[in-house]
Design a protein around this motif. Structure first.
Motif, PDB file in Angstrom:
ATOM      1  N   VAL A   1      47.334 -24.282-105.139  1.00 34.97           N
ATOM      2  CA  VAL A   1      47.963 -24.493-106.440  1.00 34.97           C
ATOM      3  C   VAL A   1      46.973 -25.122-107.411  1.00 34.97           C
ATOM      4  N   GLU A   2      46.170 -26.063-106.911  1.00 36.80           N
ATOM      5  CA  GLU A   2      45.152 -26.685-107.773  1.00 36.80           C
ATOM      6  C   GLU A   2      44.155 -25.650-108.282  1.00 36.80           C
ATOM      7  N   MET A   3      43.752 -24.727-107.412  1.00 32.60           N
ATOM      8  CA  MET A   3      42.831 -23.684-107.843  1.00 32.60           C
ATOM      9  C   MET A   3      43.466 -22.794-108.916  1.00 32.60           C
ATOM     10  N   ALA A   4      44.773 -22.595-108.822  1.00 33.51           N
ATOM     11  CA  ALA A   4      45.452 -21.714-109.766  1.00 33.51           C
ATOM     12  C   ALA A   4      45.549 -22.325-111.158  1.00 33.51           C
ATOM     13  N   VAL A   5      45.671 -23.659-111.244  1.00 34.69           N
ATOM     14  CA  VAL A   5      45.960 -24.273-112.556  1.00 34.69           C
ATOM     15  C   VAL A   5      44.798 -25.060-113.150  1.00 34.69           C
ATOM     16  N   ARG A   6      43.715 -25.222-112.410  1.00 33.64           N
ATOM     17  CA  ARG A   6      42.674 -26.129-112.896  1.00 33.64           C
ATOM     18  C   ARG A   6      41.998 -25.647-114.176  1.00 33.64           C
ATOM     19  N   ASP A   7      42.053 -24.340-114.452  1.00 31.03           N
ATOM     20  CA  ASP A   7      41.419 -23.810-115.653  1.00 31.03           C
ATOM     21  C   ASP A   7      42.384 -23.623-116.817  1.00 31.03           C
ATOM     22  N   VAL A   8      43.621 -24.101-116.679  1.00 32.11           N
ATOM     23  CA  VAL A   8      44.571 -24.017-117.791  1.00 32.11           C
ATOM     24  C   VAL A   8      44.014 -24.828-118.967  1.00 32.11           C
ATOM     25  N   ASP A   9      44.092 -24.244-120.153  1.00 32.94           N
ATOM     26  CA  ASP A   9      43.558 -24.897-121.345  1.00 32.94           C
ATOM     27  C   ASP A   9      44.203 -26.268-121.542  1.00 32.94           C
ATOM     28  N   GLY A  10      43.366 -27.290-121.652  1.00 35.01           N
ATOM     29  CA  GLY A  10      43.850 -28.653-121.836  1.00 35.01           C
ATOM     30  C   GLY A  10      43.632 -29.553-120.636  1.00 35.01           C
ATOM     31  N   VAL A  11      43.396 -28.966-119.439  1.00 34.33           N
ATOM     32  CA  VAL A  11      43.076 -29.781-118.257  1.00 34.33           C
ATOM     33  C   VAL A  11      41.650 -30.297-118.408  1.00 34.33           C
ATOM     34  N   TYR A  12      41.466 -31.594-118.263  1.00 34.82           N
ATOM     35  CA  TYR A  12      40.136 -32.184-118.432  1.00 34.82           C
ATOM     36  C   TYR A  12      39.257 -31.882-117.219  1.00 34.82           C
ATOM     37  N   GLN A  13      38.209 -31.109-117.417  1.00 36.06           N
ATOM     38  CA  GLN A  13      37.184 -30.805-116.411  1.00 36.06           C
ATOM     39  C   GLN A  13      37.769 -30.463-115.036  1.00 36.06           C
ATOM     40  N   ARG A  14      38.858 -29.655-115.027  1.00 30.91           N
ATOM     41  CA  ARG A  14      39.503 -29.199-113.787  1.00 30.91           C
ATOM     42  C   ARG A  14      40.081 -30.351-112.962  1.00 30.91           C
TER      43      ARG A  14
ATOM     44  N   GLY B   1      32.927 -29.921 -97.167  1.00 25.59           N
ATOM     45  CA  GLY B   1      33.630 -31.149 -97.526  1.00 25.59           C
ATOM     46  C   GLY B   1      35.010 -30.891 -98.085  1.00 25.59           C
ATOM     47  N   GLU B   2      35.250 -29.672 -98.586  1.00 27.06           N
ATOM     48  CA  GLU B   2      36.556 -29.244 -99.064  1.00 27.06           C
ATOM     49  C   GLU B   2      36.534 -27.717 -99.073  1.00 27.06           C
ATOM     50  N   PRO B   3      37.707 -27.074 -99.095  1.00 25.51           N
ATOM     51  CA  PRO B   3      37.696 -25.596 -99.102  1.00 25.51           C
ATOM     52  C   PRO B   3      36.866 -25.051-100.256  1.00 25.51           C
ATOM     53  N   VAL B   4      36.130 -23.974 -99.977  1.00 28.45           N
ATOM     54  CA  VAL B   4      35.283 -23.354-100.992  1.00 28.45           C
ATOM     55  C   VAL B   4      36.149 -22.452-101.868  1.00 28.45           C
ATOM     56  N   ALA B   5      36.079 -22.629-103.170  1.00 32.90           N
ATOM     57  CA  ALA B   5      36.906 -21.849-104.099  1.00 32.90           C
ATOM     58  C   ALA B   5      36.284 -20.485-104.357  1.00 32.90           C
ATOM     59  N   ALA B   6      37.113 -19.447-104.302  1.00 30.76           N
ATOM     60  CA  ALA B   6      36.630 -18.085-104.580  1.00 30.76           C
ATOM     61  C   ALA B   6      36.061 -17.992-105.987  1.00 30.76           C
ATOM     62  N   GLU B   7      36.677 -18.699-106.934  1.00 29.30           N
ATOM     63  CA  GLU B   7      36.201 -18.675-108.312  1.00 29.30           C
ATOM     64  C   GLU B   7      34.800 -19.272-108.416  1.00 29.30           C
ATOM     65  N   THR B   8      34.537 -20.322-107.637  1.00 27.21           N
ATOM     66  CA  THR B   8      33.202 -20.928-107.624  1.00 27.21           C
ATOM     67  C   THR B   8      32.184 -19.934-107.085  1.00 27.21           C
ATOM     68  N   LEU B   9      32.557 -19.216-106.035  1.00 30.47           N
ATOM     69  CA  LEU B   9      31.674 -18.209-105.445  1.00 30.47           C
ATOM     70  C   LEU B   9      31.330 -17.134-106.478  1.00 30.47           C
ATOM     71  N   ARG B  10      32.334 -16.665-107.206  1.00 27.04           N
ATOM     72  CA  ARG B  10      32.113 -15.628-108.222  1.00 27.04           C
ATOM     73  C   ARG B  10      31.218 -16.137-109.354  1.00 27.04           C
ATOM     74  N   ARG B  11      31.516 -17.316-109.860  1.00 27.72           N
ATOM     75  CA  ARG B  11      30.752 -17.865-110.984  1.00 27.72           C
ATOM     76  C   ARG B  11      29.313 -18.189-110.585  1.00 27.72           C
ATOM     77  N   PHE B  12      29.101 -18.549-109.319  1.00 22.21           N
ATOM     78  CA  PHE B  12      27.762 -18.872-108.851  1.00 22.21           C
ATOM     79  C   PHE B  12      26.825 -17.685-109.056  1.00 22.21           C
ATOM     80  N   GLY B  13      27.268 -16.513-108.593  1.00 22.09           N
ATOM     81  CA  GLY B  13      26.437 -15.325-108.769  1.00 22.09           C
ATOM     82  C   GLY B  13      26.301 -14.911-110.218  1.00 22.09           C
ATOM     83  N   GLU B  14      27.390 -15.046-110.968  1.00 25.96           N
ATOM     84  CA  GLU B  14      27.407 -14.612-112.364  1.00 25.96           C
ATOM     85  C   GLU B  14      26.510 -15.471-113.246  1.00 25.96           C
TER      86      GLU B  14
END
Length: 571
Positions: free
Chosen positions: A481-494, A313-326
């Protein structure tokens, strides 16, 4: 608080059972209406609605469908194929009955996106006008929670028959009618509108059957594998998931989007308690699950029954893939569970899908090489100037894909451009819009308007052509760009969306926040983009929680964000 479900509605999920007995039942399936006599003979299989504390046995569906079909005949629908019937109902047994009733009447179902009544009945009906008129509906089947609005719908559209699904008494046999064939229209699926005004994709029965069987085959669905979905039934993702698990005699547990979003941890605890094997949703849904796990709200659950997490439904984020296993590995989820895929309403979802039991692939590519017609440059790992891209699998069964450049030239593997596809599950065209059909289909190939590349026969998706942002002659993909900044402190729930200010040739980042002083967030976003994307100057807008609009499947409505920003809408 836990989701409580009466014992009578528990599926007794047989998740994990081995075997493919359903293949024998599906061997002669040419149209979805052919499934009705098969369902009537079933002794297993339920569609479970935990929020409604009820379930619908597979064997109950035919009688309910025949009752709906009989009412459609009484309303004036005849044996001509391609007559269109709207279904206005939330995820419920009534929606399922209505869908198969339309199939049994040799008509085409038009699932109507559930409207919001926050602005009142009149406002909601106004939003339905374009679809009701544009689709040329002969009838609208109305179910919960919209039963009480049937009179208002009837008054607004006097030439359209309105039938309450609850008033359709079950019948033991189908009314006399010509049953649909593979070339007859099954569904007119309206796109979610994440990038433009929704268009009606005409899906024939043969295409729908190909999509359902391909999903079951590639997904590795075995007898007794239960599934859970929260994407609504009026969406192609929800619809195909329902049909797939009806064909495979599997229990399906259906939640509403509101419940999943607001009570994510509880729905996943339910998923684990029921020993469910399949879960479907776009990438943001998995981010919500992972956030719940990170917060300790999933501690103690057992996810060892989970076979596949269909992520599409949307591109799969590499960070999501990593966190899934972790985060979920320690709870029993195997490395092969995450199953990326790519599709569109125009293909009844499936264009590519990772085979069951394989680990999703990831490559790091030079961001500068992601430009039209260029050869994609891969690196050994994360380096400055690279971006990780997750494979969304090889071609869906029967489907072919290729990459072309802006001039329409077909490119060799390893080059970047627009994704084109063709296959047996492809749309016939857009309803009543020859210009849109001609623009979308070139020499039999559907132009997805998405960009990406192919490596080793697998598809890597970058984002939408319309979301490409050009700054000083350089191309930037909004999703990256959204993947790069979504975890910046202060962004509400990405919650962050990136769009282009075309007139000024600038990038605009819009971030939701609850911070009293957003200055630090603005500075953090600019620093992150400069560091990871290599762009030193961007516009950043901060907005309140809930300002950014989503589609029914959770994708950002970037087009609407652009309109609100540049039409002077206050943020």
């Amino acid at each position: 608080m836990r989701l409580e479900v009466d014992a009578a509605t528990r599926s007794g999920s047989r998740g994990g059972g081995s075997g493919l007995r359903w293949l024998e039942e599906a061997r002669d399936l040419r149209a979805m209406a052919d499934l009705l006599p098969v369902l009537a003979r079933r002794t297993v299989g339920e569609v479970v609605f935990p929020e409604l504390n009820t379930s619908l046995a597979h064997r109950e569906i035919p009688a309910r469908a025949y009752g709906v079909a009989a009412e459609l005949r009484r309303a004036g629908l005849d044996d001509r194929s391609d007559q269109r019937v709207g279904i206005l109902a939330a995820t419920s047994p009534e929606f399922v009955s209505a869908l198969f009733g339309v199939f049994a009447a040799n008509s085409a179902a038009v699932p109507i996106p559930v409207p919001s009544f926050a602005g009142g009945l009149e406002s909601a009906l106004e939003r339905l006008d374009a679809l009701v008129r544009g689709a040329g509906l002969r009838c609208v089947l109305v179910g919960p929670p919209f039963d009480e609005f049937g009179d208002a719908v009837r008054e607004r559209y006097p030439d359209v028959a309105v039938i309450r699904i609850a008033d359709c008494a079950p019948l033991p046999e189908a009314p006399r009618t010509t049953m649909p064939g593979p070339q007859d229209l099954a569904v007119v699926q309206y796109s979610s509108g994440s990038t433009s005004s929704p268009k009606g994709a005409m899906i024939e029965h043969g295409a729908l059957v190909a999509s359902v069987l391909g999903t079951a085959e590639r997904g590795g669905v075995e007898d007794g594998d239960a599934a859970m979905v929260w994407v609504p039934l009026f969406h192609d993702f929800g619809l195909v998931t329902l049909l797939t698990h009806l064909v495979t005699a599997s229990d399906l547990h259906m939640f509403s989007p509101v419940t999943f979003v607001r009570r994510t941890a509880e729905t996943i605890r339910y998923f684990a308690d029921q020993r469910i094997a399949f879960f479907t949703g776009p990438n943001f849904a998995y981010d919500r699950v992972l956030d719940a796990a990170a917060a300790g709200r999933l501690d103690g659950i057992d996810l060892s029954s989970w076979k596949a997490a269909i992520n599409a439904g949307e591109p799969v984020a590499a960070e999501t893939l990593r966190r899934f296993g972790e985060l979920l590995g320690p709870l029993g989820a195997r490395p092969t569970v995450m199953t990326p895929g790519y599709g569109a309403a125009e293909f009844c979802v499936g264009i590519s899908l990772q085979p069951a039991g394989e680990v999703a692939k990831l490559v790091h590519v030079d961001r500068a090489s992601l430009r039209d017609g260029a050869r994609v440059v891969t690196r050994d790992g994360a380096e400055p100037g690279t971006v990780p891209v997750v494979s969304q699998g090889p071609a869906f069964p029967g489907v072919e894909f290729r990459i072309s450049d802006g001039a329409g030239r077909v490119l060799d593997e390893g080059h970047f451009g627009e994704i084109e596809a063709r296959g047996p599950n492809m749309l016939r065209g857009y309803l009543g819009d020859r210009a849109a059909t001609a623009a979308a289909i070139r020499d039999g190939w559907f132009r997805t308007r998405d960009t990406g590349f192919v490596l080793g026969g697998e598809l890597y998706v970058s984002g939408r052509l319309s979301d490409m942002i050009v700054v000083a002659g350089r191309n930037f993909h909004a999703h990256d760009v959204e993947m790069a900044v979504r975890d910046v402190d202060g962004v509400y729930q990405r919650h962050v969306v990136v769009v282009a200010d075309v007139a000024r040739e600038r990038m605009v980042v819009v971030a939701e926040t609850q911070a009293d002083d957003p200055a630090a967030l603005v500075a953090g976003i600019r620093a992150r983009i400069a560091d990871e994307v290599g762009l030193a100057d961007v516009d950043v807008r901060t907005v309140d929680r809930g300002w950014l609009p989503r589609t029914s499947s959770g994708k950002w409505r970037r087009g609407e964000v652009r309109e609100r920003l540049f039409a002077g809408c206050e943020v």
